[in-house]
Design an enzyme around this catalytic site. Structure first.
Site, PDB file in Angstrom:
ATOM      1  N   ASP A   1       0.979  -1.147   0.010  1.00  0.00           N
ATOM      2  CA  ASP A   1      -0.045  -0.258  -0.113  1.00  0.00           C
ATOM      3  C   ASP A   1       0.780   1.226   0.019  1.00  0.00           C
ATOM      4  O   ASP A   1       1.762   1.333  -0.787  1.00  0.00           O
ATOM      5  CB  ASP A   1      -0.979  -0.222   1.100  1.00  0.00           C
TER       6      ASP A   1
ATOM      7  N   ASP B   1      -7.298  -8.628  -4.445  1.00  0.00           N
ATOM      8  CA  ASP B   1      -7.255  -7.320  -4.365  1.00  0.00           C
ATOM      9  C   ASP B   1      -7.887  -6.456  -5.374  1.00  0.00           C
ATOM     10  O   ASP B   1      -7.551  -6.564  -6.611  1.00  0.00           O
ATOM     11  CB  ASP B   1      -5.906  -6.920  -3.856  1.00  0.00           C
TER      12      ASP B   1
ATOM     13  N   HIS C   1      -6.628  -7.235  -0.004  1.00  0.00           N
ATOM     14  CA  HIS C   1      -5.560  -6.079  -0.064  1.00  0.00           C
ATOM     15  C   HIS C   1      -4.548  -6.031   0.886  1.00  0.00           C
ATOM     16  O   HIS C   1      -3.391  -6.040   0.666  1.00  0.00           O
ATOM     17  CB  HIS C   1      -6.254  -4.541  -0.091  1.00  0.00           C
TER      18      HIS C   1
END
Length: 292
Positions: free
Chosen positions: A115, A242, A271
């Protein structure tokens, strides 16, 4: 700068998380980190809206083979939290992590990113090769002036609508393929008990460069270009479920980096793959360290 410091009692008895806290200070702000094991460092960088708790399943396995270091960005976890959204920027977060690596004098580091850890940690790698030797890239990208996906745009819109009513643990729960226990969700909520504690969480979506003239765009495009010259070892592991970063995105990432082996897929995770498949990912990282 007004700052919120989450009370220590918020972190007592968290599920699977009993690591001793460590701190460094930067210009009056206290940054927290986990530091377990010994040897060459593995720097574990979290994303939005998580903190070092995300790596709790991975740290013990990595610490058997190396030194696992997991900081919380300012605005997250046990680190101090500036209370205005305007206090946060891509450069602010990067500078704090670069300084953290200098404060701890990290050398021959393996940087693990996911991320927002991607734009921050990959920039650290290309700008500070004196400190970074290897990369492990999990479900992330480096912006090029466009949104990562339509799903991400919906996420940003949701964060804008709910504002300080945002419940970070619920974001982790709805992103998961598997069912998360209530105590796990509360672990992700623990750092953010008040509206003013959530400024960093609310700021991150606005720092993603969805237009080429966004303040973060030029630097991120420089990082993307520099990755095309990264010939040191790199491991790309994305999950199979994801909606923001697909396995096709993983393949493109691996193809961009000369030192990367072909992208690999972690099955049965969304995710936040460290939450759902942390032990498996940690074992794969340990094998990568041994092979490179």
């Amino acid at each position: 700068m007004e700052v919120y410091r989450t009370p220590d009692e918020q972190f007592v008895g968290l599920s699977g998380y009993d690591f001793e806290p460590h701190y460094v200070e930067q210009d009056g702000l206290r940054m927290h980190y986990v530091d377990e094991g010994s040897g060459d460092p593995v720097l574990l960088l979290h994303g939005e809206p998580t903190w070092a708790f995300l790596y709790r399943k991975m740290i013990p396995t990595i610490a058997e083979a190396a030194r696992a270091v997991a900081p919380d960005y300012f605005g997250f976890g046990r680190s101090d939290k500036p209370t205005r959204i305007e206090d946060y920027s891509y450069d602010f977060h990067f500078a704090s992590i670069e300084r953290f690596a200098d404060d701890l004098d990290l050398h021959d580091a393996t940087v693990v990113v996911q991320d927002w850890g991607g734009p921050i940690g990959l920039r650290l790698a290309v700008e500070r090769p004196d400190r970074v030797t290897r990369l492990v890239i999990l479900n992330t990208g480096v912006g090029a002036g466009r949104a990562p996906s339509e799903e991400w745009l919906r996420f940003r819109g949701f964060v804008r609508r709910v504002g300080t009513d945002l419940v970070p643990g619920q974001l982790i729960r709805i992103s998961a393929v598997t069912e998360l226990a209530d105590e796990v969700v509360e672990g992700y909520n623990a750092p953010f008990p008040t509206p003013e504690s959530k400024a960093g969480v609310l700021a991150f979506p606005e720092l993603v460069p969805t237009e080429v003239d966004h303040p973060s765009a030029a630097k991120m495009m420089e990082v993307r270009a520099a990755l095309e010259r990264w010939e040191r070892p790199a491991l790309v592991l994305f999950s199979d479920s994801d909606p923001i970063f697909s396995t096709a995105a993983a393949e493109r990432m691996a193809e961009r980096i000369p030192g990367a082996v072909p992208a690999e897929t972690i099955t049965g995770a969304g995710h936040f793959l460290q939450e759902e498949k942390g032990e498996e990912i940690a074992e794969r990282i340990v094998r990568f360290l041994a092979a490179s």
